[in-house]
Design a protein around this motif. Structure first.
Motif, mmCIF file in Angstrom:
data_model
loop_
_atom_site.group_PDB
_atom_site.id
_atom_site.type_symbol
_atom_site.label_atom_id
_atom_site.label_comp_id
_atom_site.label_asym_id
_atom_site.label_seq_id
_atom_site.Cartn_x
_atom_site.Cartn_y
_atom_site.Cartn_z
ATOM 1 N N PRO A 118 40.253 -54.349 70.953
ATOM 2 C CA PRO A 118 41.066 -53.185 70.539
ATOM 3 C C PRO A 118 42.665 -53.654 70.773
ATOM 4 C CG PRO A 118 39.778 -52.595 72.475
ATOM 5 C CD PRO A 118 39.461 -53.998 72.184
ATOM 6 N N MET B 210 33.759 -41.922 84.218
ATOM 7 C CA MET B 210 33.000 -42.928 83.515
ATOM 8 C C MET B 210 31.902 -43.317 84.302
ATOM 9 S SD MET B 210 36.292 -44.897 81.909
ATOM 10 C CE MET B 210 35.273 -46.462 81.225
ATOM 11 N N VAL B 211 31.988 -43.325 85.609
ATOM 12 C CA VAL B 211 31.085 -43.858 86.477
ATOM 13 C C VAL B 211 29.985 -42.701 86.666
ATOM 14 C CG1 VAL B 211 30.401 -44.265 89.053
ATOM 15 C CG2 VAL B 211 32.481 -45.242 88.111
ATOM 16 N N THR B 212 30.151 -41.508 86.510
ATOM 17 C CA THR B 212 29.139 -40.386 86.808
ATOM 18 C C THR B 212 28.563 -40.225 85.603
ATOM 19 O OG1 THR B 212 31.095 -38.788 86.768
ATOM 20 C CG2 THR B 212 30.146 -39.600 89.029
ATOM 21 N N ASN C 177 35.984 -46.383 77.354
ATOM 22 C CA ASN C 177 36.680 -47.543 77.550
ATOM 23 C C ASN C 177 37.432 -48.294 76.459
ATOM 24 O OD1 ASN C 177 37.075 -49.719 79.504
ATOM 25 N ND2 ASN C 177 35.717 -50.932 78.197
ATOM 26 N N ILE C 178 36.784 -47.877 75.382
ATOM 27 C CA ILE C 178 37.505 -48.633 74.030
ATOM 28 C C ILE C 178 38.725 -47.705 73.886
ATOM 29 C CG2 ILE C 178 37.329 -48.535 71.519
ATOM 30 C CD1 ILE C 178 34.296 -49.578 71.808
ATOM 31 N N ILE D 129 37.606 -43.377 94.672
ATOM 32 C CA ILE D 129 38.258 -42.179 94.162
ATOM 33 C C ILE D 129 38.898 -41.044 95.142
ATOM 34 C CG2 ILE D 129 37.509 -40.286 92.765
ATOM 35 C CD1 ILE D 129 35.964 -42.208 90.972
ATOM 36 N N THR E 174 35.060 -54.150 76.530
ATOM 37 C CA THR E 174 34.762 -53.658 75.173
ATOM 38 C C THR E 174 33.894 -54.485 74.388
ATOM 39 O OG1 THR E 174 36.653 -54.249 74.386
ATOM 40 C CG2 THR E 174 36.435 -51.874 74.901
ATOM 41 N N ILE F 291 26.312 -43.976 80.552
ATOM 42 C CA ILE F 291 26.762 -45.337 79.722
ATOM 43 C C ILE F 291 27.552 -45.153 78.539
ATOM 44 C CG2 ILE F 291 26.263 -47.957 79.354
ATOM 45 C CD1 ILE F 291 23.428 -47.123 80.961
ATOM 46 N N ALA G 129 30.639 -44.103 79.051
ATOM 47 C CA ALA G 129 31.654 -45.245 79.531
ATOM 48 C C ALA G 129 32.151 -46.001 78.488
ATOM 49 C CB ALA G 129 30.740 -45.891 80.673
ATOM 50 N N SER G 130 31.293 -46.503 77.624
ATOM 51 C CA SER G 130 31.738 -47.616 76.762
ATOM 52 C C SER G 130 32.512 -47.186 75.693
ATOM 53 C CB SER G 130 30.466 -48.232 76.039
ATOM 54 O OG SER G 130 30.029 -47.576 75.292
ATOM 55 N N GLN H 24 38.114 -42.838 85.882
ATOM 56 C CA GLN H 24 36.952 -43.818 86.022
ATOM 57 C C GLN H 24 36.007 -43.021 86.864
ATOM 58 O OE1 GLN H 24 39.237 -46.881 88.446
ATOM 59 N NE2 GLN H 24 38.857 -48.135 86.607
ATOM 60 N N PHE H 25 36.141 -41.997 87.540
ATOM 61 C CA PHE H 25 35.099 -41.315 88.157
ATOM 62 C C PHE H 25 34.286 -40.639 87.129
ATOM 63 C CE2 PHE H 25 34.081 -36.912 89.434
ATOM 64 C CZ PHE H 25 32.986 -37.213 90.360
ATOM 65 N N ILE I 189 40.501 -45.758 75.854
ATOM 66 C CA ILE I 189 41.365 -45.933 76.937
ATOM 67 C C ILE I 189 42.244 -47.333 76.496
ATOM 68 C CG2 ILE I 189 41.932 -46.625 79.238
ATOM 69 C CD1 ILE I 189 39.437 -44.776 80.056
ATOM 70 N N THR I 190 41.627 -48.471 76.229
ATOM 71 C CA THR I 190 42.269 -49.580 75.820
ATOM 72 C C THR I 190 43.160 -49.534 74.761
ATOM 73 O OG1 THR I 190 40.324 -50.591 76.670
ATOM 74 C CG2 THR I 190 41.999 -52.030 75.679
ATOM 75 N N ALA J 277 42.111 -42.890 88.305
ATOM 76 C CA ALA J 277 41.088 -42.970 89.333
ATOM 77 C C ALA J 277 40.184 -41.924 88.890
ATOM 78 C CB ALA J 277 41.461 -42.456 90.731
ATOM 79 N N LEU J 278 40.532 -40.651 88.444
ATOM 80 C CA LEU J 278 39.739 -39.477 88.163
ATOM 81 C C LEU J 278 38.932 -39.981 86.698
ATOM 82 C CD1 LEU J 278 41.947 -36.593 88.914
ATOM 83 C CD2 LEU J 278 39.888 -37.210 90.051
ATOM 84 N N LEU K 12 30.130 -54.210 81.266
ATOM 85 C CA LEU K 12 30.646 -53.115 81.681
ATOM 86 C C LEU K 12 29.733 -51.875 82.350
ATOM 87 C CD1 LEU K 12 32.719 -50.654 80.924
ATOM 88 C CD2 LEU K 12 31.367 -49.825 79.372
#
Lengths: 338, 350
Positions: free
Chosen positions: B326, B185-187, B197-198, A318, A176, B190, B193-194, B182-183, B200-201, B179-180, A182
């Motif tokens: 966070p 977030m990957v697909t 990410n905040i 995954i 973050t 961006i 994703a960021s 992250q999936f 989730i933490t 895992a899902l 990231l």
């Protein structure tokens, strides 16, 4: 842990099974090179290595498909072996590098290296992943494998899960604060064998090979250890040394797998159980079966990851989680953890 | 009744209150307020605690009023509420499954909520980073995610109900949800994703008053429910046989308690993200001071939870200025070693 013997009873049947598995590995590797957005047939593959002329298809074969297939096979085999050893060491049927937090530990170290130390050379990262894997393993093992009183499988699983939560939370904290990494790291954090170069594999190959050979060498000793520390000491074996050696091999194999492919979960849980179903508890057969079945499973998962969401690829980590979770839950429900 | 207890009688209602519990809670409330006031004053723009207190009531200068009332107070209130809710949720779960290692994050509730949240962000996100649906709905989505996972874990573990199985299945489902997530977030883009990410933490940055009020109502309701059930939770902790023997309706109670615990954790997670390990740590600290009677344990745990998250949030704001870390990073950094310590201490026994 109840079934002592597998479905394959005599050494001949086990040998034939092993041969069939090896054949399947080769077939899966061929499929992995063949299938994808562009299908490559065997003439192209042959041509790419005998008369390389720089056409697109030949570059695809040499730069992506073949390294990818080899890496998937090596990583699958290594994860499966380390899972088998860990399950033996901790007497926990749910132990594996993913569940016990070793992947997350390695991931955290890699993120630190990328983000704070600005290390980007792959061989350096491999070492850093080792360090992370080793540190986490030592902590979790320290709780589980040594000392007079053993942790119950549940507690060990919980310890691992909390280590994983700890490291992934720290990883997310770093990410973050550092948005650039990231973007670079998120794909790695899920676990994938795509886009890894052949030289990367060569960097970690020595560790893989040492780990594989080491696992085969200590297989017989693992059999004795499975009878309990007292028996092992009684037949003149030093259980501590065997445990240390097995631990070292786990770190070597799991660490290099994470370094090259990121954290790929569940292979380490599923495959040893499948292998036990075939050949029972004998580590001398269990290790080679796990290696081959692990390679097959990861190759298949990687191939299917290309087709689930064409044209986008699903990271293979995954896929293994989706396949592996029902399996994990079945073991947990069956009460195999007792 | 002289000595150790104070008796409280009002009509049919009567309750014995342990004096030690009262003392402990008064000290904790005091600490809670001190942390809150210090936290109000600290940040990029430092305000003396006394001025900060004045600004709470709108009596500081304009700048101080703005900073304290519009920026710092909402987030501190959110931190306190989230911490309290998670702590109570953890206390209930630990009593219910009779395992001191249970907590909402280990049973997968947090990861379920995270998956639903990221799914929501991905689903209603347009290519230019705008949302097609109001962001106000996000907490509902994450609450449903938490509830869904709780139900799934409960349903899968129901056969021959063993607490160990519950925990293991929770771990498995949590791994899948992770895992899902992250999936997605990957697909996804961006930006997603960021942001995900905040979330989730676990962060209370950017809290708004209306979120606080929503969570407050939610919290008060389920806190009351759990206090009402606390007495019967004591019976549960003695084991299912004893509980059934003294006439506690096992099934109904368990369902209600699980709903209350999930609702509290889900509510906290919905607004503040996955602030980990609070639900584990706070009840343990409380148990050391007031014992394991749930009537006392729940409020004391809540105070500890609030204090932990407020301090973590403060640390996240101050330690790495100008960066904001966070709060969840700090709770995990303290919580995981604590968890390992608990495990280590409890080795040998079951």
């Amino acid at each position: 842990m109840s079934e002592v013997a597998g479905v394959l009873k005599n050494p001949v049947a086990k040998g034939i099974g092993l041969f069939l598995c090896a054949t399947l590995v080769i077939i899966c590797m061929y499929l992995s090179v063949w299938l994808g957005i562009t299908n490559v047939d065997w003439r192209d593959i042959l041509h790419a290595y005998t008369h390389f002329s720089g056409t697109n298809i030949e570059i695809i074969v040499r730069e992506t498909r073949v390294p990818r297939a080899l890496i998937a096979a090596a990583v699958g085999a290594s994860l499966a072996i380390s899972g088998a050893l860990m399950q033996g060491l901790t007497r926990n049927p749910l132990a594996s590098p993913g569940i016990l937090g070793i992947n997350a530990g390695a991931g955290f170290f890699i993120v630190i290296a990328l983000s704070f130390l600005h290390i980007s050379s792959m061989s350096a990262l491999a070492w850093i992943a080792f360090l992370g894997a080793a540190l986490t393993s030592v902590i979790v093992y320290g709780l589980g494998a040594f000392g007079t009183e053993r942790l119950t499988p549940v507690k060990l699983t919980l310890a691992g899960a909390s280590m994983a939560a700890f490291f992934s939370s720290l990883t997310q904290g770093v990410l973050t604060a550092d948005q650039q990494s990231l973007d670079a790291v998120i794909y790695w954090l899920v676990g994938s064998v795509q886009g890894r170069s052949f030289t990367l594999l060569l960097h970690v190959l020595p560790y893989f090979v040492i780990g594989w050979i080491g696992a085969l060498l200590i297989a017989a000793k693992m059999n004795t250890l499975a009878l309990g520390d007292a028996v092992a000491t009684g037949v003149g074996q030093n259980p501590l040394i065997v445990k240390m050696a097995a631990g070292l091999i786990v770190i070597l194999l799991a660490g290099s797998s994470v370094a090259i492919a990121g954290p790929i979960g569940f292979i380490g849980i599923i495959v040893p159980h499948m292998s036990k179903w075939f050949v029972g508890q004998d580590y001398r057969w269990l290790i080679p079966y796990s290696a081959l079945l692990g390679a097959i499973l990861l190759l298949l998962a990687d191939i299917s990851a290309r087709f689930v969401m064409m044209p986008q690829e699903v990271p293979v980590g995954i896929m293994t989680a989706v396949i592996g979770t029902p399996f994990f839950i079945t073991i947990a429900r069956k009460g195999g953890w007792r | 009744m002289a000595g150790k207890y104070i008796s409280l009688r009002y009509g049919r209602f009567s309750q014995l209150i342990d004096k030690k519990v009262v003392r402990v809670n008064i000290v904790l409330i005091f600490l809670f307020l001190i942390v809150a006031i210090i936290s109000l004053g600290l940040g990029d723009y430092v305000i003396h605690p006394f001025d900060a207190l004045k600004a709470v009531f709108g009596m500081g200068d304009a700048m101080q009023n703005l900073v304290v009332r519009n920026f710092r107070m909402p987030r501190i209130v959110l931190a306190a509420l989230a911490g309290m809710a998670l702590a109570i949720s953890g206390a209930i779960l630990q009593g219910l499954v009779r395992n001191p290692l249970a907590s909402p994050d280990i049973i997968g509730v947090t990861d379920g909520a995270a998956l639903a949240t990221v799914g929501f962000l991905a689903l209603f996100n347009t290519s230019d980073n705008a949302m097609t649906v109001s962001i106000e709905w996000l907490p509902l989505a994450s609450f449903l995610g938490a509830l869904g996972v709780a139900w799934l874990v409960h349903a899968l573990a129901k056969k021959g109900y063993s607490t160990v199985r519950l925990v293991l299945i929770g771990t498995g489902i949590a791994a899948l949800a992770k895992a899902l997530t992250q999936f997605l977030m990957v697909t996804g883009p961006i930006y997603l994703a960021s942001r995900a990410n905040i979330w989730i933490t676990g962060s209370v940055n950017g809290a708004k008053w209306n979120q606080d009020i929503l969570l407050l109502v939610w919290f008060v309701f389920f806190f009351t429910v759990s206090l009402w059930l606390a007495r019967r939770l004591n019976a549960h902790e003695l084991g299912e046989g004893v509980a059934a023997g003294i006439g506690v309706a096992l099934r109904g109670d368990r369902t209600l308690l699980i709903i209350a615990a999930t609702a509290l954790a889900g509510g906290a997670v919905a607004f503040s993200g996955g602030i980990g390990f609070v639900g584990l740590m706070a009840p343990h600290m409380a148990r050391r001071l007031v014992g394991s009677g749930h009537g006392a344990l729940l409020p004391t745990s809540a105070l500890f939870g609030g204090i932990i998250v407020m301090i973590s949030d403060l640390a996240g704001r101050m330690l790495f200025l100008p960066l904001e870390i966070p709060a969840g990073v700090f709770t995990s950094a303290i919580g995981a070693p604590y968890f390992i310590y608990l495990l280590y201490k409890s080795r040998g026994g079951k």
